[in-house]
Motif scaffolding. Structure first.
Motif, PDB file in Angstrom:
ATOM      1  N   ARG A 145       0.835  -1.205   0.000  1.00  0.00           N
ATOM      2  CA  ARG A 145       0.000   0.000   0.000  1.00  0.00           C
ATOM      3  C   ARG A 145       0.869   1.254   0.000  1.00  0.00           C
ATOM      4  N   LYS A 148       2.472   1.807  -3.423  1.00  0.00           N
ATOM      5  CA  LYS A 148       1.488   2.281  -4.407  1.00  0.00           C
ATOM      6  C   LYS A 148       1.178   3.752  -4.188  1.00  0.00           C
ATOM      7  N   GLU A 149       1.002   4.152  -2.933  1.00  0.00           N
ATOM      8  CA  GLU A 149       0.698   5.553  -2.654  1.00  0.00           C
ATOM      9  C   GLU A 149       1.878   6.457  -3.015  1.00  0.00           C
ATOM     10  N   TYR A 151       4.084   5.824  -5.387  1.00  0.00           N
ATOM     11  CA  TYR A 151       4.089   5.882  -6.856  1.00  0.00           C
ATOM     12  C   TYR A 151       3.021   6.856  -7.358  1.00  0.00           C
ATOM     13  N   ASP A 152       1.806   6.740  -6.826  1.00  0.00           N
ATOM     14  CA  ASP A 152       0.708   7.613  -7.269  1.00  0.00           C
ATOM     15  C   ASP A 152       1.049   9.080  -7.057  1.00  0.00           C
ATOM     16  N   PHE A 153       1.823   9.367  -6.028  1.00  0.00           N
ATOM     17  CA  PHE A 153       2.213  10.756  -5.767  1.00  0.00           C
ATOM     18  C   PHE A 153       3.383  11.191  -6.638  1.00  0.00           C
ATOM     19  N   LYS A 155       4.850   9.983  -9.332  1.00  0.00           N
ATOM     20  CA  LYS A 155       4.813   9.896 -10.802  1.00  0.00           C
ATOM     21  C   LYS A 155       4.454  11.236 -11.433  1.00  0.00           C
ATOM     22  N   ASN A 156       3.847  12.104 -10.644  1.00  0.00           N
ATOM     23  CA  ASN A 156       3.465  13.428 -11.153  1.00  0.00           C
ATOM     24  C   ASN A 156       4.617  14.421 -11.122  1.00  0.00           C
ATOM     25  N   ASN A 163       6.774   3.487 -12.946  1.00  0.00           N
ATOM     26  CA  ASN A 163       5.969   2.373 -12.462  1.00  0.00           C
ATOM     27  C   ASN A 163       6.377   2.134 -11.003  1.00  0.00           C
ATOM     28  N   GLN A 164       5.722   1.191 -10.346  1.00  0.00           N
ATOM     29  CA  GLN A 164       5.998   1.015  -8.915  1.00  0.00           C
ATOM     30  C   GLN A 164       7.418   0.519  -8.659  1.00  0.00           C
ATOM     31  N   THR A 167       9.781   3.335  -9.169  1.00  0.00           N
ATOM     32  CA  THR A 167       9.588   4.270  -8.063  1.00  0.00           C
ATOM     33  C   THR A 167      10.322   3.791  -6.823  1.00  0.00           C
TER      34      THR A 167
END
Length: 208
Positions: A145, A148-149, A151-153, A155-156, A163-164, A167
């Motif tokens: 988790r 993933k969080e 990476y989601d942050f 990647k911007n 990708n994860q 990252t």
């Protein structure tokens, strides 16, 4: 007599390790290329070697030690890395005969012309090793988790967080050098991965 000598040497080695661990707050940090199986050292200048040694000095010793113990190599090449164009600074191999191996570009002009940083190239590839051994099949749902969080942050904001897995490797370098730039639970995730490899390294030592 041979057994006693061997036992005394092992005890001295263990004591030295404990002293290092206590001194460094639980982990030993003194890594350089002598702790790795290096191939093609002649392809790296003295300046390059010094920069690489400095770049991996914050990686816990047991990470480098385990990479070496399992027979993995770090290769230096002044030319394009096999199978890639002139824009790749490092490769980590996951499968086949080269599993766990790393290859690094050592042409100084390459780093002058591209956005890659020599100070992060090898730590980034070692980050892939940490992901492969300490995260991929061993991570808890909580750690997955967290990644993933992250990476989601990121990647911007970062080109290297595509990708994860990338990252993880990219942020591992941040964890080593600028941990205050990450949230604490991300640093804790990396610590747990390092601890898993520490257990594997200890088991490898016990079997020898």
């Amino acid at each position: 007599m041979d057994f006693r000598i061997k036992t005394m040497k092992q005890a001295a080695k263990t004591l030295l390790t404990l002293v290092m661990l206590l001194t460094m707050g639980g982990q030993a940090y003194a890594g350089d290329l002598s702790m790795l199986n290096v191939v093609g050292a002649e392809n790296a200048s003295e300046e390059f070697t010094a920069a690489i040694n400095n770049s991996i000095s914050k990686i816990p010793d047991h990470i480098l030690d385990y990479h070496k113990k399992i027979g993995a190599t770090v290769s230096f090449s002044r030319n394009n890395l096999p199978g890639y164009d002139n824009t790749i600074a490092g490769i980590y191999y996951y499968d086949g005969d080269s599993r766990y191996d790393v290859m690094i570009r050592t042409d100084e002009a390459f780093y002058a012309n591209y956005r890659f940083d020599l100070a992060t190239t090898l730590p980034h590839e070692i980050g892939h090793f940490v992901w492969n051994v300490g995260f991929r099949d061993a991570a808890s749902e909580e750690d997955r988790r967290i990644l993933k969080e992250q990476y989601d942050f990121w990647k911007n904001y970062r080109f290297d967080c595509k990708n994860q897995e990338e990252t993880f490797a990219a942020l591992y370098v941040t964890h080593l050098n600028y941990p205050d730039h990450l949230i604490q639970e991300a640093n804790d995730m990396f610590d747990r991965c390092e601890e898993r490899i520490g257990l594997l390294n200890g088991a490898e030592e016990s079997s020898q």
